[in-house]
Scaffold this active site. Structure first.
Site, PDB file in Angstrom:
ATOM      1  N   GLY A  46       6.690  -2.032   1.414  1.00  0.00           N
ATOM      2  CA  GLY A  46       6.273  -3.434   1.441  1.00  0.00           C
ATOM      3  C   GLY A  46       4.871  -3.443   2.009  1.00  0.00           C
ATOM      4  N   GLU A  47       4.672  -4.195   3.060  1.00  0.00           N
ATOM      5  CA  GLU A  47       3.359  -4.249   3.700  1.00  0.00           C
ATOM      6  C   GLU A  47       3.569  -3.952   5.186  1.00  0.00           C
ATOM      7  OE1 GLU A  47      -0.551  -4.562   4.174  1.00  0.00           O
ATOM      8  OE2 GLU A  47       0.768  -5.772   5.422  1.00  0.00           O
ATOM      9  N   SER A  48       3.021  -2.817   5.623  1.00  0.00           N
ATOM     10  CA  SER A  48       3.353  -2.349   6.976  1.00  0.00           C
ATOM     11  C   SER A  48       2.900  -3.310   8.073  1.00  0.00           C
ATOM     12  CB  SER A  48       2.779  -0.954   7.218  1.00  0.00           C
ATOM     13  OG  SER A  48       1.385  -0.948   6.996  1.00  0.00           O
ATOM     14  N   CYS A  78       7.247   4.646   2.273  1.00  0.00           N
ATOM     15  CA  CYS A  78       5.972   3.973   2.038  1.00  0.00           C
ATOM     16  C   CYS A  78       5.550   3.149   3.258  1.00  0.00           C
ATOM     17  CB  CYS A  78       6.026   3.170   0.757  1.00  0.00           C
ATOM     18  SG  CYS A  78       4.395   2.935   0.047  1.00  0.00           S
ATOM     19  N   ARG A 105      -3.437   4.767   5.300  1.00  0.00           N
ATOM     20  CA  ARG A 105      -2.895   3.751   4.380  1.00  0.00           C
ATOM     21  C   ARG A 105      -3.695   3.724   3.081  1.00  0.00           C
ATOM     22  NH1 ARG A 105      -2.701  -1.840   7.256  1.00  0.00           N
ATOM     23  NH2 ARG A 105      -1.484  -2.337   5.402  1.00  0.00           N
ATOM     24  N   ILE A 133       3.151   3.518  -4.864  1.00  0.00           N
ATOM     25  CA  ILE A 133       2.526   2.203  -5.021  1.00  0.00           C
ATOM     26  C   ILE A 133       1.659   1.933  -3.798  1.00  0.00           C
ATOM     27  CG2 ILE A 133       2.911  -0.276  -5.351  1.00  0.00           C
ATOM     28  CD1 ILE A 133       5.768   0.477  -6.367  1.00  0.00           C
ATOM     29  N   ARG A 134       0.336   1.904  -4.006  1.00  0.00           N
ATOM     30  CA  ARG A 134      -0.585   1.723  -2.855  1.00  0.00           C
ATOM     31  C   ARG A 134      -0.108   2.552  -1.664  1.00  0.00           C
ATOM     32  NH1 ARG A 134      -3.940  -2.216  -2.132  1.00  0.00           N
ATOM     33  NH2 ARG A 134      -2.967  -3.089  -0.286  1.00  0.00           N
ATOM     34  N   HIS A 169       8.279   5.641  -3.233  1.00  0.00           N
ATOM     35  CA  HIS A 169       9.459   4.757  -3.302  1.00  0.00           C
ATOM     36  C   HIS A 169      10.586   5.484  -4.026  1.00  0.00           C
ATOM     37  CE1 HIS A 169       7.778   0.723  -2.194  1.00  0.00           C
ATOM     38  NE2 HIS A 169       6.650   1.380  -2.405  1.00  0.00           N
ATOM     39  N   GLU A 171      13.571   4.574  -4.165  1.00  0.00           N
ATOM     40  CA  GLU A 171      14.604   3.602  -4.566  1.00  0.00           C
ATOM     41  C   GLU A 171      14.298   2.971  -5.925  1.00  0.00           C
ATOM     42  OE1 GLU A 171      12.107   3.074  -2.673  1.00  0.00           O
ATOM     43  OE2 GLU A 171      11.463   0.980  -2.763  1.00  0.00           O
TER      44      GLU A 171
HETATM   45  N1  GLN Z   1      -0.062  -0.339   1.150  1.00  0.00           N
HETATM   46  C1  GLN Z   1       1.064  -0.709   1.944  1.00  0.00           C
HETATM   47  C2  GLN Z   1       0.740  -0.637   3.430  1.00  0.00           C
HETATM   48  O1  GLN Z   1      -0.246  -0.109   3.791  1.00  0.00           O
HETATM   49  C3  GLN Z   1       2.270   0.170   1.634  1.00  0.00           C
HETATM   50  C4  GLN Z   1       2.628   0.028   0.180  1.00  0.00           C
HETATM   51  C5  GLN Z   1       4.075   0.199  -0.113  1.00  0.00           C
HETATM   52  O2  GLN Z   1       4.946   0.172   0.760  1.00  0.00           O
HETATM   53  N2  GLN Z   1       4.358   0.346  -1.394  1.00  0.00           N
HETATM   54  O3  GLN Z   1       1.490  -1.117   4.221  1.00  0.00           O
END
Ligand code: GLN
Length: 191
Positions: A46-48, A78, A105, A133-134, A169, A171
């Site tokens: 998600g977004e840390s 992630c 990140r 993903i990112r 990921h 999952e």
């Molecule tokens: N870019 C997100 C972060 O820095 C992590 C991306 C993800 O969990 N797919 O938190």
């Protein structure tokens, strides 16, 4: 066996599906009291920054540290890996600070924001299907950290005792082998 997925933000439902495909019970975790019922915990992607902030707001930082002190396994994927890490490049403070790694990140840049590969795992007899993903990269890892997989110049999967981390990921594909590995870790630690 009851495996929780921290559900403050991010990819929760897919982890629950993967856990259940491995024959364990998956629990959506929104309150700290629920940790008492769990044998292991997944912190999803998600977004840390958002996950870390919500963890602070709802008391999960202390509660998950206590969960870890009991030797209960935790798997960060992630953003979840970033939340577990002791050091985050360019950021003054860690979130949980449990896993002895330095993470960068969004390490793959804009050109390759998301991609999917077959990743070779150390000591496994077949690769794992991995969706990035990112994604973060692990730049360095302490002496007690076992590197499970690398991609190009970076480390992308590690284990430190009861802690497991992956920058991808696991999952988001039908390949449940990382979840099966985590569930086996839980079995060992609860034995
Ligand atoms: N870019 C997100 C972060 O820095 C992590 C991306 C993800 O969990 N797919 O938190």
């Amino acid at each position: 066996m009851n495996v929780g997925v921290l559900a403050l933000q991010g990819a929760v439902a897919e982890h629950i599906r993967s856990i259940e495909s491995c024959g364990a019970k998956g629990t959506i975790v929104k309150r700290t009291e629920q940790l008492d019922e769990l044998d292991g915990l997944i912190i999803p992607g998600g977004e840390s920054t958002t996950i870390g902030k919500l963890m602070r707001t709802y008391g999960f930082i202390e509660a998950v540290k206590a969960f870890s002190e009991q030797g209960k396994p935790i798997f960060g994927t992630c953003a979840g890996l970033i939340v577990l890490a002791e050091r985050i490049v360019g950021e003054p403070a860690a979130h949980l600070g449990l896993l002895d790694v330095t993470v960068a990140r969004n390490a793959f840049g804009r050109q390759r924001e998301s991609f999917e590969i077959d990743l070779e795992m150390k000591d496994w007899n077949r690769p794992v299907r991995a969706v990035f993903i990112r994604a973060p990269l692990i730049e360095s890892a302490g002496p007690d950290v076992d590197v499970l997989a690398s991609y190009k110049d970076g480390i992308v999967a590690v284990r430190q005792g009861h802690l497991l981390g992956a920058s991808f990921h696991p999952e988001l594909t039908d390949d449940n082998s990382m979840h099966a590995y985590f569930i086996e870790m839980i079995r060992q630690y609860s034995a």
